[in-house]
Design a protein around this motif. Structure first.
Motif, short mmCIF file in Angstrom:
data_model
loop_
_atom_site.label_atom_id
_atom_site.label_comp_id
_atom_site.label_asym_id
_atom_site.label_seq_id
_atom_site.Cartn_x
_atom_site.Cartn_y
_atom_site.Cartn_z
N TRP A 222 38.63 -40.36 -9.46
CA TRP A 222 38.55 -41.48 -8.51
C TRP A 222 39.79 -42.38 -8.56
O TRP A 222 39.75 -43.52 -8.11
CB TRP A 222 37.25 -42.26 -8.75
N ARG B 156 36.44 -26.03 -11.46
CA ARG B 156 35.02 -25.70 -11.27
C ARG B 156 34.80 -24.19 -11.10
O ARG B 156 33.95 -23.77 -10.32
CB ARG B 156 34.44 -26.46 -10.07
N PHE C 172 32.72 -46.48 -4.44
CA PHE C 172 32.49 -47.11 -5.75
C PHE C 172 32.78 -48.61 -5.68
O PHE C 172 33.51 -49.16 -6.51
CB PHE C 172 33.31 -46.42 -6.84
N PHE D 94 20.33 -28.16 -15.18
CA PHE D 94 21.73 -28.38 -15.55
C PHE D 94 21.85 -29.04 -16.93
O PHE D 94 22.71 -28.67 -17.73
CB PHE D 94 22.41 -29.22 -14.47
N ALA E 118 33.54 -22.10 -13.07
CA ALA E 118 32.16 -21.75 -13.45
C ALA E 118 31.26 -22.66 -12.63
O ALA E 118 31.36 -23.87 -12.74
CB ALA E 118 31.95 -21.98 -14.93
N PRO F 167 26.82 -41.45 -7.90
CA PRO F 167 27.98 -41.08 -7.08
C PRO F 167 28.09 -41.96 -5.84
O PRO F 167 27.08 -42.49 -5.36
CB PRO F 167 27.66 -39.63 -6.67
N PRO G 39 25.62 -37.46 -11.35
CA PRO G 39 25.03 -38.27 -12.40
C PRO G 39 24.44 -39.58 -11.89
O PRO G 39 25.08 -40.30 -11.12
CB PRO G 39 26.21 -38.54 -13.34
N PHE H 10 37.86 -30.63 -22.01
CA PHE H 10 38.10 -31.73 -21.06
C PHE H 10 37.19 -32.91 -21.32
O PHE H 10 36.19 -32.82 -22.04
CB PHE H 10 37.93 -31.25 -19.62
N PHE I 19 40.04 -35.76 -16.44
CA PHE I 19 39.78 -35.75 -15.00
C PHE I 19 39.72 -37.18 -14.47
O PHE I 19 38.78 -37.92 -14.76
CB PHE I 19 38.44 -35.08 -14.70
N HIS J 23 41.32 -29.59 -5.86
CA HIS J 23 40.10 -30.20 -6.39
C HIS J 23 39.11 -29.06 -6.60
O HIS J 23 39.47 -27.90 -6.40
CB HIS J 23 39.57 -31.28 -5.44
N ILE K 132 31.59 -34.35 -17.28
CA ILE K 132 32.26 -35.55 -17.80
C ILE K 132 31.26 -36.56 -18.38
O ILE K 132 31.63 -37.37 -19.21
CB ILE K 132 33.17 -36.23 -16.76
N LEU L 275 35.89 -25.17 -20.55
CA LEU L 275 34.58 -25.46 -21.13
C LEU L 275 33.59 -25.80 -20.03
O LEU L 275 33.88 -26.63 -19.16
CB LEU L 275 34.75 -26.66 -22.07
N PHE L 276 32.40 -25.21 -20.05
CA PHE L 276 31.36 -25.61 -19.12
C PHE L 276 30.59 -26.78 -19.72
O PHE L 276 29.89 -26.64 -20.72
CB PHE L 276 30.40 -24.47 -18.79
O1 1CP Z 1 34.28 -24.67 -14.36
C1 1CP Z 1 34.14 -25.92 -14.32
O2 1CP Z 1 35.12 -26.67 -14.15
C2 1CP Z 1 32.76 -26.47 -14.41
C3 1CP Z 1 32.51 -27.56 -15.44
C4 1CP Z 1 32.44 -28.95 -14.84
C5 1CP Z 1 33.44 -29.91 -14.85
C6 1CP Z 1 34.87 -29.76 -15.31
C7 1CP Z 1 31.28 -29.55 -14.27
C8 1CP Z 1 29.99 -28.89 -14.06
N1 1CP Z 1 31.55 -30.87 -14.01
C9 1CP Z 1 32.87 -31.10 -14.34
C10 1CP Z 1 33.58 -32.36 -14.27
C11 1CP Z 1 33.09 -33.44 -13.38
N2 1CP Z 1 31.81 -33.88 -13.22
C12 1CP Z 1 33.94 -34.27 -12.64
C13 1CP Z 1 35.45 -34.19 -12.66
C14 1CP Z 1 35.96 -33.10 -11.78
C15 1CP Z 1 35.88 -33.34 -10.30
O3 1CP Z 1 36.42 -34.34 -9.81
O4 1CP Z 1 35.29 -32.48 -9.62
C16 1CP Z 1 33.14 -35.22 -11.98
C17 1CP Z 1 33.61 -36.31 -11.04
C18 1CP Z 1 31.79 -34.96 -12.35
C19 1CP Z 1 30.58 -35.74 -11.95
C20 1CP Z 1 29.57 -34.83 -11.38
N3 1CP Z 1 28.74 -34.06 -12.13
C21 1CP Z 1 29.34 -34.52 -10.03
C22 1CP Z 1 30.09 -35.13 -8.85
C23 1CP Z 1 29.34 -36.32 -8.33
C24 1CP Z 1 30.16 -37.09 -7.29
O5 1CP Z 1 30.49 -38.27 -7.54
O6 1CP Z 1 30.46 -36.53 -6.22
C25 1CP Z 1 28.31 -33.56 -9.99
C26 1CP Z 1 27.71 -32.93 -8.76
C27 1CP Z 1 27.95 -33.27 -11.34
C28 1CP Z 1 26.99 -32.26 -11.82
C29 1CP Z 1 27.64 -30.97 -12.12
N4 1CP Z 1 28.65 -30.83 -13.06
C30 1CP Z 1 29.01 -29.50 -13.13
C31 1CP Z 1 28.20 -28.77 -12.19
C32 1CP Z 1 28.26 -27.27 -11.98
C33 1CP Z 1 27.36 -29.69 -11.57
C34 1CP Z 1 26.30 -29.39 -10.54
C35 1CP Z 1 25.01 -29.26 -11.27
C36 1CP Z 1 24.16 -28.13 -10.80
O7 1CP Z 1 24.45 -26.94 -11.11
O8 1CP Z 1 23.18 -28.43 -10.12
#
Ligand code: 1CP
Length: 341
Positions: free
Chosen positions: A206, A26, A160, A44, A28, A156, A93, A140, A203, A319, A76, A72-73
């Protein structure tokens, strides 16, 4: 060759890198002021669906820090939106109609990346042209079981429960959904590699919800299917397993190049279980970035020490980085790993 191979790719292949590669899960995102400034103007979903913006966000941490890889930004869930699944980010999501029936599973279309997520492939092409040659780009996807968690529960969750219940109540439907998701992610990741992604990461956020038998039957079987189909791309495959301490013996048999692990298990133990045929990625506790500079350095050293001197370690957090992390602490961490590693 390792003098010319980027350190990250050398470590993926267990060759001796010029220095210990480091990137940050994360990297970025919301801890960066430049990301927040952009997010204040664009939601987003628009960020992830607009190649110019997604490429800009991917490159933000690369401009700020001497990182050894870009990722990549995207999210999943983005390819699932491309398959017609109606979802919103709040910020995690939220799926409008959770998937629970065989009919819903059979109605899921195959993913055709060039048609359904062309902006992701365009982002990859733009990022590659903006990256220095020593900084490879990681593509990814979500691992099938982790995607299933969101699709079945719809949002989320800590436990789960509905997704875990689904594995016991409708095991054949669960296997079918995992197969559909595995095949879609194969198409997605192969297209990312063709567009220029130099490593591919799955990734499994869970995984830690599952006991070894359920992990083997559901999560791992789907990843094995995907990994086998992705081998012909020729790029290194990384499997990140969150809270996977009890699952490493299962993961040891999987044909991937790198296993990413959370901070709960020392890398020395992980490497003993996985054997010399796999590289490892991790595993500093993201909370260590809240410690004093001296404490952060001590904790980073402990990770380096546990990883040992054999080739095949990519330094990372265990993480994703937390949004309230001080960006200067990240700079100190990267410099420290490069000096000591
Ligand atoms: O630099 C990077 O890695 C950023 C790109 C990235 C990636 C690899 C984002 C941006 N999301 C992810 C993967 C992702 N998304 C995962 C796998 C990695 C991990 O375990 O952290 C998962 C579980 C998600 C699902 C997701 N999307 C969540 C978590 C929800 C939960 O169950 O707790 C969230 C908050 C998002 C939205 C999201 N995705 C990414 C960002 C920056 C955000 C927040 C959105 C915003 O800016 O408001």
């Amino acid at each position: 060759m390792s003098g010319t191979t980027p350190a990250f790719l050398a470590a993926c292949r267990r060759e001796k890198p010029a220095h210990r590669p480091v990137w940050i899960m994360r990297q970025a995102g919301r801890y960066l002021p430049e990301y927040r400034a952009l997010r204040a103007k664009v939601d987003f979903a628009a960020l992830t669906h607009t190649a110019d913006l997604a490429a800009e966000v991917t490159l933000q941490p690369i401009r700020r820090y001497p990182l050894d890889a870009a990722i990549l930004f995207s999210d999943i869930m983005t390819p699932l939106q491309g398959m017609g699944i109606d979802l919103k980010f709040e910020p995690g999501p939220v799926v409008a109609s959770p998937i629970r029936t065989r009919a819903q599973i059979e109605a899921l279309p195959a993913l055709v990346p060039e048609r359904d997520v062309p902006f992701v492939l365009e982002t990859i092409r733009q990022v590659r042209s903006g990256l220095p040659s020593g900084v490879p780009l990681i593509g990814f996807a979500g691992a099938p079981f982790t995607l299933l968690c969101y699709l079945v529960c719809g949002r989320p969750s800590k436990e789960f429960a509905a997704a875990r219940g689904f594995l016991y109540a409708q095991p054949e439907d669960a296997e079918r959904l995992l197969t559909v998701l595995a095949d879609a992610m194969v198409e997605y990741l192969a297209a990312q590699a063709a567009a220029g992604a130099q490593a591919l990461m799955l990734f499994e956020s869970w995984a830690g919800l599952l006991a070894p038998p359920q992990f083997r039957r559901f999560a791992l079987a789907a990843v094995r299917r995907a990994a086998a189909a992705l081998r012909p791309t020729g790029v290194p495959l990384i499997y990140y397993v969150n809270q996977g301490s009890a699952l490493m013996e299962e993961v040891a048999g999987l044909d991937v190049d790198v296993v990413g692990v959370d901070w709960r298990t020392p890398l020395s133990q992980v490497r003993r279980t996985l054997g010399p045929g796999k590289a490892v990625q991790g595993n500093l506790d993201p909370a260590a970035l809240f410690g004093t500079p001296a404490e952060l350095a001590r904790q980073a050293d402990a990770v380096l020490e546990a990883a040992g001197s054999a080739p095949g370690h990519i330094f990372n957090l265990g993480h994703g980085i937390w949004p309230d992390t001080d960006p200067d602490a990240v700079a100190r961490l990267i410099d420290h790993v490069h000096e000591r590693g």
